[in-house]
Design a protein around this motif. Structure first.
Motif, PDB file in Angstrom:
ATOM      1  N   LEU A  52     -46.025  30.093  50.805  1.00 52.17           N
ATOM      2  CA  LEU A  52     -46.387  28.917  50.011  1.00 52.17           C
ATOM      3  C   LEU A  52     -46.900  27.848  50.950  1.00 52.17           C
ATOM      4  O   LEU A  52     -46.289  27.598  51.991  1.00 52.17           O
ATOM      5  CB  LEU A  52     -45.157  28.374  49.271  1.00 52.17           C
ATOM      6  CG  LEU A  52     -44.566  29.246  48.176  1.00 52.17           C
ATOM      7  CD1 LEU A  52     -43.357  28.552  47.569  1.00 52.17           C
ATOM      8  CD2 LEU A  52     -45.594  29.521  47.101  1.00 52.17           C
ATOM      9  N   GLU A  53     -48.002  27.238  50.587  1.00 51.65           N
ATOM     10  CA  GLU A  53     -48.621  26.244  51.462  1.00 51.65           C
ATOM     11  C   GLU A  53     -49.026  25.008  50.670  1.00 51.65           C
ATOM     12  O   GLU A  53     -49.086  25.036  49.442  1.00 51.65           O
ATOM     13  CB  GLU A  53     -49.875  26.854  52.117  1.00 51.65           C
ATOM     14  CG  GLU A  53     -49.603  28.015  53.062  1.00 51.65           C
ATOM     15  CD  GLU A  53     -49.053  27.566  54.423  1.00 51.65           C
ATOM     16  OE1 GLU A  53     -48.975  26.339  54.670  1.00 51.65           O
ATOM     17  OE2 GLU A  53     -48.690  28.435  55.227  1.00 51.65           O
ATOM     18  N   GLY A  54     -49.334  23.955  51.384  1.00 57.95           N
ATOM     19  CA  GLY A  54     -49.828  22.732  50.757  1.00 57.95           C
ATOM     20  C   GLY A  54     -49.491  21.529  51.610  1.00 57.95           C
ATOM     21  O   GLY A  54     -48.674  21.611  52.534  1.00 57.95           O
ATOM     22  N   ALA A  55     -50.110  20.410  51.305  1.00 58.35           N
ATOM     23  CA  ALA A  55     -49.851  19.172  52.043  1.00 58.35           C
ATOM     24  C   ALA A  55     -48.434  18.687  51.727  1.00 58.35           C
ATOM     25  O   ALA A  55     -47.809  19.137  50.761  1.00 58.35           O
ATOM     26  CB  ALA A  55     -50.886  18.125  51.653  1.00 58.35           C
ATOM     27  N   ASP A  56     -47.936  17.767  52.525  1.00 62.00           N
ATOM     28  CA  ASP A  56     -46.600  17.220  52.294  1.00 62.00           C
ATOM     29  C   ASP A  56     -46.537  16.578  50.901  1.00 62.00           C
ATOM     30  O   ASP A  56     -47.462  15.873  50.497  1.00 62.00           O
ATOM     31  CB  ASP A  56     -46.280  16.176  53.377  1.00 62.00           C
ATOM     32  CG  ASP A  56     -46.121  16.830  54.742  1.00 62.00           C
ATOM     33  OD1 ASP A  56     -45.062  17.427  54.973  1.00 62.00           O
ATOM     34  OD2 ASP A  56     -47.065  16.789  55.546  1.00 62.00           O
ATOM     35  N   GLY A  57     -45.436  16.852  50.188  1.00 63.90           N
ATOM     36  CA  GLY A  57     -45.239  16.227  48.877  1.00 63.90           C
ATOM     37  C   GLY A  57     -45.888  16.971  47.721  1.00 63.90           C
ATOM     38  O   GLY A  57     -45.918  16.481  46.599  1.00 63.90           O
ATOM     39  N   ASP A  64     -53.447  15.965  44.171  1.00 62.38           N
ATOM     40  CA  ASP A  64     -54.175  14.795  44.671  1.00 62.38           C
ATOM     41  C   ASP A  64     -53.439  14.241  45.904  1.00 62.38           C
ATOM     42  O   ASP A  64     -52.232  13.978  45.832  1.00 62.38           O
ATOM     43  CB  ASP A  64     -54.232  13.762  43.530  1.00 62.38           C
ATOM     44  CG  ASP A  64     -54.521  12.376  44.063  1.00 62.38           C
ATOM     45  OD1 ASP A  64     -55.563  12.220  44.700  1.00 62.38           O
ATOM     46  OD2 ASP A  64     -53.684  11.487  43.870  1.00 62.38           O
ATOM     47  N   PRO A  65     -54.139  14.081  47.051  1.00 69.69           N
ATOM     48  CA  PRO A  65     -53.454  13.712  48.297  1.00 69.69           C
ATOM     49  C   PRO A  65     -52.675  12.395  48.220  1.00 69.69           C
ATOM     50  O   PRO A  65     -51.594  12.278  48.797  1.00 69.69           O
ATOM     51  CB  PRO A  65     -54.583  13.616  49.321  1.00 69.69           C
ATOM     52  CG  PRO A  65     -55.699  14.411  48.764  1.00 69.69           C
ATOM     53  CD  PRO A  65     -55.574  14.365  47.272  1.00 69.69           C
ATOM     54  N   ALA A  66     -53.189  11.418  47.496  1.00 66.81           N
ATOM     55  CA  ALA A  66     -52.491  10.120  47.422  1.00 66.81           C
ATOM     56  C   ALA A  66     -51.158  10.275  46.691  1.00 66.81           C
ATOM     57  O   ALA A  66     -50.125   9.733  47.115  1.00 66.81           O
ATOM     58  CB  ALA A  66     -53.373   9.085  46.734  1.00 66.81           C
ATOM     59  N   THR A  67     -51.157  11.034  45.599  1.00 62.45           N
ATOM     60  CA  THR A  67     -49.928  11.272  44.827  1.00 62.45           C
ATOM     61  C   THR A  67     -48.918  12.023  45.695  1.00 62.45           C
ATOM     62  O   THR A  67     -47.735  11.672  45.761  1.00 62.45           O
ATOM     63  CB  THR A  67     -50.250  12.134  43.571  1.00 62.45           C
ATOM     64  OG1 THR A  67     -51.327  11.532  42.877  1.00 62.45           O
ATOM     65  CG2 THR A  67     -49.039  12.282  42.674  1.00 62.45           C
ATOM     66  N   THR A  83     -43.340  10.473  51.176  1.00 55.64           N
ATOM     67  CA  THR A  83     -42.850   9.410  52.058  1.00 55.64           C
ATOM     68  C   THR A  83     -41.960   8.391  51.342  1.00 55.64           C
ATOM     69  O   THR A  83     -41.573   7.390  51.942  1.00 55.64           O
ATOM     70  CB  THR A  83     -44.036   8.671  52.721  1.00 55.64           C
ATOM     71  OG1 THR A  83     -44.929   8.220  51.691  1.00 55.64           O
ATOM     72  CG2 THR A  83     -44.797   9.576  53.667  1.00 55.64           C
ATOM     73  N   SER A  84     -41.622   8.664  50.079  1.00 58.12           N
ATOM     74  CA  SER A  84     -40.835   7.677  49.327  1.00 58.12           C
ATOM     75  C   SER A  84     -39.471   7.422  49.980  1.00 58.12           C
ATOM     76  O   SER A  84     -38.940   6.319  49.903  1.00 58.12           O
ATOM     77  CB  SER A  84     -40.659   8.121  47.870  1.00 58.12           C
ATOM     78  OG  SER A  84     -39.950   9.335  47.843  1.00 58.12           O
ATOM     79  N   GLY A  85     -38.929   8.427  50.665  1.00 53.67           N
ATOM     80  CA  GLY A  85     -37.626   8.239  51.308  1.00 53.67           C
ATOM     81  C   GLY A  85     -37.733   8.083  52.827  1.00 53.67           C
ATOM     82  O   GLY A  85     -36.760   8.324  53.539  1.00 53.67           O
ATOM     83  N   GLY A  86     -38.917   7.743  53.327  1.00 56.96           N
ATOM     84  CA  GLY A  86     -39.132   7.638  54.783  1.00 56.96           C
ATOM     85  C   GLY A  86     -39.994   8.792  55.262  1.00 56.96           C
ATOM     86  O   GLY A  86     -40.095   9.812  54.575  1.00 56.96           O
ATOM     87  N   ALA A  87     -40.618   8.619  56.437  1.00 59.84           N
ATOM     88  CA  ALA A  87     -41.565   9.623  56.923  1.00 59.84           C
ATOM     89  C   ALA A  87     -41.048  10.312  58.179  1.00 59.84           C
ATOM     90  O   ALA A  87     -40.506   9.656  59.065  1.00 59.84           O
ATOM     91  CB  ALA A  87     -42.903   8.954  57.226  1.00 59.84           C
ATOM     92  N   ASP A  88     -41.206  11.654  58.264  1.00 57.64           N
ATOM     93  CA  ASP A  88     -40.894  12.341  59.528  1.00 57.64           C
ATOM     94  C   ASP A  88     -42.104  12.208  60.462  1.00 57.64           C
ATOM     95  O   ASP A  88     -43.089  11.539  60.131  1.00 57.64           O
ATOM     96  CB  ASP A  88     -40.462  13.805  59.286  1.00 57.64           C
ATOM     97  CG  ASP A  88     -41.569  14.675  58.694  1.00 57.64           C
ATOM     98  OD1 ASP A  88     -42.770  14.381  58.933  1.00 57.64           O
ATOM     99  OD2 ASP A  88     -41.237  15.658  58.004  1.00 57.64           O
TER     100      ASP A  88
END
Ligand code: TMP
Length: 211
Positions: A10-15, A140-143, A149-154
């Motif tokens: 499974l792949e995809g951008a963060d979130g 959608d990348p913005a969503t 990152t709603s709980g902080g970013a690694d």
């Protein structure tokens, strides 16, 4: 050699909702009577989890792109030899949340490392193992970024939205290049709807998945 399993990544951008979907897929595939081994990258072995901590620690700001690439590959090689290959040899369905396409999308697409070098490194890190099917959850990348990152970013998420947009573009290029293995799945809408779309993209490999 006994029965050979099925290797799904499974792949995809963060979130994008990958981890939630991995858990839902595990339940559905196990209900078909299959042994399902769910893993995440980087991680999945004691050594790989230590490497994961190094990779994601926001304190490791000075990490060079080459060091980052090699650490992802090191974590993967250990997971492949220690867990993935034995599971496939047993006939299990291996469901891996990220694999070498993440390295292409993030280290080549996001960071801009040389593509040929990244592809060669991927062969080493995966010990030559190729997924039978790779499902790219597309949102959608913005969503996706806001969710991630709603709980902080690694350390990786701290690279920002433009980075995530390059990651997404790299995944879409891969799907164009290898349409049989790599399938883009719309990750918007209700969780159950997304799961149904993913299962529909596995029916040829795991009979009964779509029902
Ligand atoms: P996760 O948040 O999905 O567990 O993944 C950890 C982070 O590591 C995520 O931001 C994607 C990134 N990553 C890479 O940059 N390269 C890779 O090869 C892998 C597996 C993950």
């Amino acid at each position: 050699m006994g029965a050979r399993g099925v290797f799904i990544t499974l792949e995809g951008a963060d979130g994008c909702g990958k981890s939630t979907q991995a858990a839902l897929l595990e339940t559905r595939l196990a209900a078909l009577g299959r042994e399902v081994v769910r893993l995440r990258e980087p991680g999945g072995t004691a050594i790989s989890e230590k490497v994961r901590a190094l990779l994601l620690d926001p304190a490791n700001e000075e990490m060079s792109p080459e060091c980052e690439l090699l650490l992802y590959e090191a974590s993967r090689a250990q997971l492949t030899r220690q867990v993935i290959e034995p599971a496939l040899a047993r006939g299990a369905v291996v469901l891996c949340d990220r694999y070498y396409d993440s390295t292409y999308a993030y280290q080549a697409g996001g960071r801009g490392l040389d593509e040929t070098l990244v592809r060669q490194s991927n062969v080493l890190g995966s010990c030559g193992r190729v997924p039978d099917r790779t499902l790219v959850l597309d949102l959608d990348p913005a969503t996706a970024f806001a969710r991630a990152t709603s709980g902080g970013a690694d350390r990786m998420e701290a690279e920002g939205l433009a980075f995530q947009e390059r990651v997404r573009a790299a995944y879409l290029r891969l799907a164009n290049e290898e349409p049989t293995r790599v399938r883009v799945v719309d990750a918007s809408g209700a969780e159950g709807e997304v799961t149904a779309r993913l299962l529909g993209s596995l029916e040829d490999l795991v009979p009964g998945a779509e029902r």
